[in-house]
Design a protein around this motif. Structure first.
Motif, short mmCIF file in Angstrom:
data_model
loop_
_atom_site.label_atom_id
_atom_site.label_comp_id
_atom_site.label_asym_id
_atom_site.label_seq_id
_atom_site.Cartn_x
_atom_site.Cartn_y
_atom_site.Cartn_z
N ARG A 243 0.81 -1.21 0.00
CA ARG A 243 0.00 0.00 0.00
C ARG A 243 0.85 1.27 0.00
NH1 ARG A 243 -5.03 1.72 0.41
NH2 ARG A 243 -6.07 -0.29 0.40
N ALA A 244 2.04 1.18 0.61
CA ALA A 244 2.93 2.36 0.70
C ALA A 244 3.30 2.90 -0.68
CB ALA A 244 4.19 2.00 1.48
N LEU A 245 3.21 2.06 -1.71
CA LEU A 245 3.60 2.51 -3.06
C LEU A 245 2.38 2.78 -3.95
CD1 LEU A 245 6.65 0.16 -3.83
CD2 LEU A 245 6.69 2.58 -3.25
N PHE A 246 1.21 2.93 -3.32
CA PHE A 246 -0.01 3.15 -4.12
C PHE A 246 -0.04 4.50 -4.82
CE2 PHE A 246 -3.45 -0.09 -2.72
CZ PHE A 246 -2.60 -1.11 -3.07
N GLY A 247 0.89 5.39 -4.47
CA GLY A 247 0.94 6.68 -5.15
C GLY A 247 1.64 6.59 -6.51
N THR A 248 2.19 5.43 -6.84
CA THR A 248 2.93 5.27 -8.10
C THR A 248 1.99 5.46 -9.29
OG1 THR A 248 4.22 3.58 -6.96
CG2 THR A 248 4.52 3.76 -9.35
N PRO A 249 2.32 6.41 -10.20
CA PRO A 249 1.46 6.57 -11.38
C PRO A 249 1.70 5.44 -12.39
CG PRO A 249 3.27 8.14 -11.45
CD PRO A 249 3.42 7.38 -10.16
N PHE A 250 0.62 5.07 -13.09
CA PHE A 250 0.71 4.01 -14.10
C PHE A 250 1.44 4.57 -15.30
CE2 PHE A 250 -0.58 0.25 -16.38
CZ PHE A 250 -0.71 -0.69 -15.36
N ASP A 251 2.71 4.20 -15.41
CA ASP A 251 3.60 4.78 -16.41
C ASP A 251 4.82 3.86 -16.46
OD1 ASP A 251 5.21 7.03 -17.79
OD2 ASP A 251 6.27 6.85 -15.89
N TYR A 252 5.30 3.57 -17.67
CA TYR A 252 6.43 2.63 -17.81
C TYR A 252 7.59 3.02 -16.91
CZ TYR A 252 4.27 0.80 -22.16
OH TYR A 252 3.42 0.23 -23.09
N GLU A 253 7.98 4.30 -16.96
CA GLU A 253 9.18 4.73 -16.25
C GLU A 253 8.97 4.78 -14.74
OE1 GLU A 253 10.22 4.73 -20.06
OE2 GLU A 253 8.52 5.96 -19.44
N ALA A 254 7.79 5.24 -14.31
CA ALA A 254 7.53 5.33 -12.87
C ALA A 254 7.54 3.94 -12.23
CB ALA A 254 6.19 6.02 -12.61
N PHE A 255 7.02 2.96 -12.94
CA PHE A 255 7.03 1.60 -12.38
C PHE A 255 8.43 1.02 -12.37
CE2 PHE A 255 3.07 -0.55 -11.12
CZ PHE A 255 2.26 0.56 -11.10
N ALA A 256 9.21 1.33 -13.39
CA ALA A 256 10.60 0.86 -13.41
C ALA A 256 11.37 1.49 -12.25
CB ALA A 256 11.26 1.20 -14.75
N ALA A 257 11.09 2.76 -11.97
CA ALA A 257 11.79 3.45 -10.88
C ALA A 257 11.42 2.85 -9.53
CB ALA A 257 11.45 4.94 -10.90
N ALA A 258 10.23 2.24 -9.44
CA ALA A 258 9.81 1.60 -8.19
C ALA A 258 10.17 0.11 -8.21
CB ALA A 258 8.31 1.80 -7.98
N ASP A 259 11.15 -0.27 -9.06
CA ASP A 259 11.58 -1.67 -9.18
C ASP A 259 10.44 -2.60 -9.58
OD1 ASP A 259 14.32 -1.33 -8.64
OD2 ASP A 259 13.88 -1.15 -6.50
N GLY A 260 9.59 -2.12 -10.47
CA GLY A 260 8.50 -2.96 -10.95
C GLY A 260 8.34 -2.76 -12.45
N LEU A 261 7.24 -3.25 -12.97
CA LEU A 261 6.95 -3.08 -14.39
C LEU A 261 5.45 -3.11 -14.58
CD1 LEU A 261 6.44 -6.37 -15.58
CD2 LEU A 261 8.78 -6.35 -14.79
N ILE A 262 4.97 -2.42 -15.63
CA ILE A 262 3.53 -2.43 -15.87
C ILE A 262 3.15 -3.63 -16.73
CG2 ILE A 262 3.25 0.05 -15.58
CD1 ILE A 262 2.92 0.25 -18.62
N GLY A 263 4.13 -4.19 -17.43
CA GLY A 263 3.86 -5.38 -18.22
C GLY A 263 2.69 -5.17 -19.17
N HIS A 264 1.76 -6.10 -19.15
CA HIS A 264 0.62 -6.05 -20.05
C HIS A 264 -0.58 -5.40 -19.35
CE1 HIS A 264 -1.90 -7.16 -23.35
NE2 HIS A 264 -2.52 -8.15 -22.75
N GLY A 265 -0.32 -4.78 -18.20
CA GLY A 265 -1.37 -3.99 -17.55
C GLY A 265 -2.30 -4.74 -16.64
N GLY A 266 -1.88 -5.88 -16.15
CA GLY A 266 -2.71 -6.64 -15.21
C GLY A 266 -2.39 -6.28 -13.78
N ILE A 267 -3.42 -6.10 -12.97
CA ILE A 267 -3.24 -5.83 -11.54
C ILE A 267 -3.98 -6.91 -10.76
CG2 ILE A 267 -3.75 -4.21 -9.66
CD1 ILE A 267 -3.54 -1.95 -11.62
N VAL A 268 -3.22 -7.70 -10.00
CA VAL A 268 -3.83 -8.77 -9.21
C VAL A 268 -3.79 -8.37 -7.74
CG1 VAL A 268 -3.72 -11.18 -8.52
CG2 VAL A 268 -3.22 -10.54 -10.89
#
Lengths: 154, 516
Positions: B390-415
């Protein structure tokens, strides 16, 4: 001597020879015809496509969908991927194994049903999900699962 | 009277076929003429089967409808939009749809998926007509200018890929559509193929014109039998209407395509493994270079794009690259069909411009968990995506922002997972999945995934947890930098994010390491 299986297989193979990269369409068609891939059909595929037997065998054993052994009358496939896990899919998987007395990839002793696992059916907003003989089932519950088990194994 | 009952696989899994039959029967009993259209899904999966009646006041929706509710709907006069507890009202007024920007999914759920007349009446084929009018070079530039990036996950600029293929000289070139949508939590490709298949065909035809390719393949995973059937029928109808085949209307360009079915191998979603699979081989990853744009299918220059990338193209051509580019943030331009899945109250497909935050998606739009318990973690981008707290819920859905948070948006699935999930088990599953699906070509993926699962078992069993946790992290480094493709290379994302954000699930050793 040509067996009936070989004769049928040749006819199935010949229908797909015009395709580029025909191996997978042929293996799919053979499996649709026989319910599995009888071992004696693989050299026929190799001969028809002018590739080695090893290449055909390699392809047939690489993909989770292809089976070299006969299968159950029904196939029950449960999704084990994350979205279904989040909705209790793991518990249902254990229940199915217990109720049917088989592990994933195995067929019940009477040949009624083969239990399979899959990693995603694309029904991720209405999990846990499953597929029974190609028919999708969503929002699976222990009760729904039991009903399916009773249906496929009277 | 026209009644819409979705033919989408999720709706069918929830009983849509039985509902359609019940409506047919009830109408016959009452002597009411009815035409049932099997439309695509609107993407509000928690309301499926969502039945719509075409009334003078527009389409009125009811859902979720079970077969047993059908006679009650008739008594309520649902043909005229009568009041009923399941009445949703006009779908387009529903907040879930009203908040979206539907560019790729503009028609999905509205039209009859297999009616070309319907397709054209709702803006279809305008993109193809414009591409034929402006010619290949200008078509490529339009896609470059749109800023469209690969929606399969890698995010590579689509126009640049096209330009490379266009500039490569060859007798034969190919357009390959990657419809091997294997990521858990994703179903946008499936919904598109089942709900608006002509949109994908149009996108592929435009790609063919732009790059000089005359043959296309759609590689669909075998887990999607309804999508396979819809695409095959749509291709047949497009060919019959002259929009596929020799000499497209008013031009000298030829383009035709074939539907091919995968065989249950996740790794075939990787583009080079998919090409090997299409060639009839084991679906093993190829080393790059050469790029598929130079040496692709059957050794020929090949554009390989995801379903949503290609289905975004008709809009870009019809309305212009700039119109698409106006949406989004930073280097993430246009819209993304985001899929809300797992333990979520309002699950479904939400297409919106890049920039919306993870928290808005999960809490506001998704409504939190289906179980009503607190959200503990969300996995974004499929089985190779990171787990977010939850602490990272402020992350905007954006390729670079997710990469900066050590993640990826991939194909856009949120589980979404509630607080009953154990993150050590999820980390273990990531390794297990990688081991099960590894193509076996490279060692870090093939062996590393096995050893990873075993080492997590040791941590769970309390065997030297500190040292074994360090070993897992070291193993992840090796897999990340030593694997041939994203399967081995990205498995560290879910593992390391689980350890980093949820150390309490990995015992005291992880706690202490996190506190350092």
């Amino acid at each position: 001597m040509t067996s009936a299986i070989e004769e049928t297989a040749r006819a199935v193979i010949s229908r797909h020879l015009a395709l580029d990269g025909a191996a997978l369409p042929i293996l799919h068609a053979l499996q649709a015809e026989f319910g599995y891939l009888p071992e004696e059909t693989l050299p026929l595929v190799a001969g028809a496509l002018n590739i080695s037997r090893a290449e055909v065998y390699g392809a047939a054993t690489f993909y989770h969908d292809f089976h070299l052994e006969p299968r159950g009358k029904h196939t029950l496939t449960l999704c084990r991927a994350e979205a279904c896990q989040a909705m209790g899919g793991a518990g249902l998987a254990e229940r199915a194994k217990l109720r049917l007395g088989v592990n994933f990839g195995e067929t019940t002793a009477g040949g009624e049903v083969t239990l399979e696992q899959t990693f995603c059916l694309g029904l991720c907003a209405c999990g846990p999900s499953a597929m029974l003989d190609g028919k999708p089932v969503a929002r699976l519950t222990p009760e729904k699962l039991d009903a399916i088990v009773d249906e496929v194994r009277p | 009277m026209r009644i819409f009952v979705p033919g989408d696989a999720a709706a069918i899994a929830l009983g849509a076929d039985d509902v359609a039959q019940a409506i047919q029967n009830a109408a016959a009993r009452r002597g009411l003429p009815v035409e049932i259209v099997r439309n695509g899904s609107r993407g509000m999966v928690w309301l499926e089967p969502l039945v719509e009646a075409e009334t003078p006041a527009g389409r009125i929706a009811y859902g979720p409808v079970e077969p047993a509710a059908v006679s009650g709907l008739f008594e309520a006069g649902f043909f005229e939009g009568g009041a009923h507890p399941l009445r949703i009202g006009r779908p387009e007024d529903h907040p879930f749809l009203k908040r979206q920007t539907r560019l790729a999914f503009a028609r999905c759920g509205i039209t009859d998926p297999l009616s070309l007349d319907d397709y054209r009446a709702h803006g279809g084929l305008k993109g193809l007509e414009r591409a034929l009018a402006i010619g290949p070079a200008a078509t490529v530039e339009e896609v470059v200018n749109s800023g469209l990036r690969g929606r399969g996950g890698a995010g590579f600029p689509t126009g640049i890929k096209w330009r490379t293929v266009a500039e490569t000289k060859a007798q034969q070139k190919y357009i390959v559509c990657n419809a091997d949508e294997g990521d858990s939590g994703t179903f946008a490709d499936r919904m598109m193929m089942e709900g608006d298949p002509f949109c994908l065909i149009e996108g592929m035809a435009i790609a063919g014109i732009a790059t000089g390719a005359t043959k296309g393949y759609i590689y669909i995973r075998s887990e999607y039998p309804h999508a396979v059937a819809a695409m095959r029928e749509a291709v047949r109808r497009a060919r019959k209407a002259g929009f596929l085949g020799e000499r497209l209307p008013g031009s000298t360009h030829s383009f035709d395509m074939e539907v091919r079915v995968g065989a249950g191998a996740y790794v075939c979603g990787e583009e080079t493994a998919l090409l090997d699979s299409l060639e009839g081989k084991r679906g093993q990853v190829r080393a790059k270079p050469p790029l598929p744009a130079h040496v692709g299918l059957f050794g020929k220059p090949t554009v390989i794009n995801n379903v949503i990338s290609l289905a975004s193209v008709p809009f870009i051509l019809a309305e212009g690259g700039a119109a698409y580019r106006d949406f989004g943030m930073g280097r993430s331009r246009g819209t993304m069909p985001i899929q809300l899945a797992g333990n979520i109250k309002h699950g479904g497909l939400f297409e919106t411009a890049f920039g919306i935050t993870l928290g808005e998606l999960v809490d506001d739009i998704g409504g939190g968990t289906a179980s009503g318990r607190p959200v503990k973690a969300v996995q974004v981008g499929g089985p190779l995506g990171a787990y977010f707290p939850r602490a990272l819920f402020g992350t905007p859905f954006d390729y670079e922002a997710f990469a900066a948070a050590d993640g990826l948006i991939g194909h856009g699935g949120i589980v979404v997972f509630d607080d009953t999930v154990n993150m050590l088990e999820q980390a273990r599953f990531a390794f297990e999945f990688c081991a099960f699906e590894s193509c076996g070509k490279c060692t870090p993926c093939r062996i590393g995934s096995k050893r990873g699962a075993e080492t997590i078992d040791k941590i769970r069993g309390g065997i030297d947890p500190g040292a074994n946790l360090a070993l897992v992290q070291e193993l992840c480094e090796t897999m990340k930098f030593g694997s041939l493709c994203a399967l081995g290379g990205f498995t560290p994302y879910p593992v390391l994010s689980a350890i980093r954000h949820f150390p309490e699930d990995f015992g005291t050793a992880a706690h202490l390491a996190a506190a350092e």
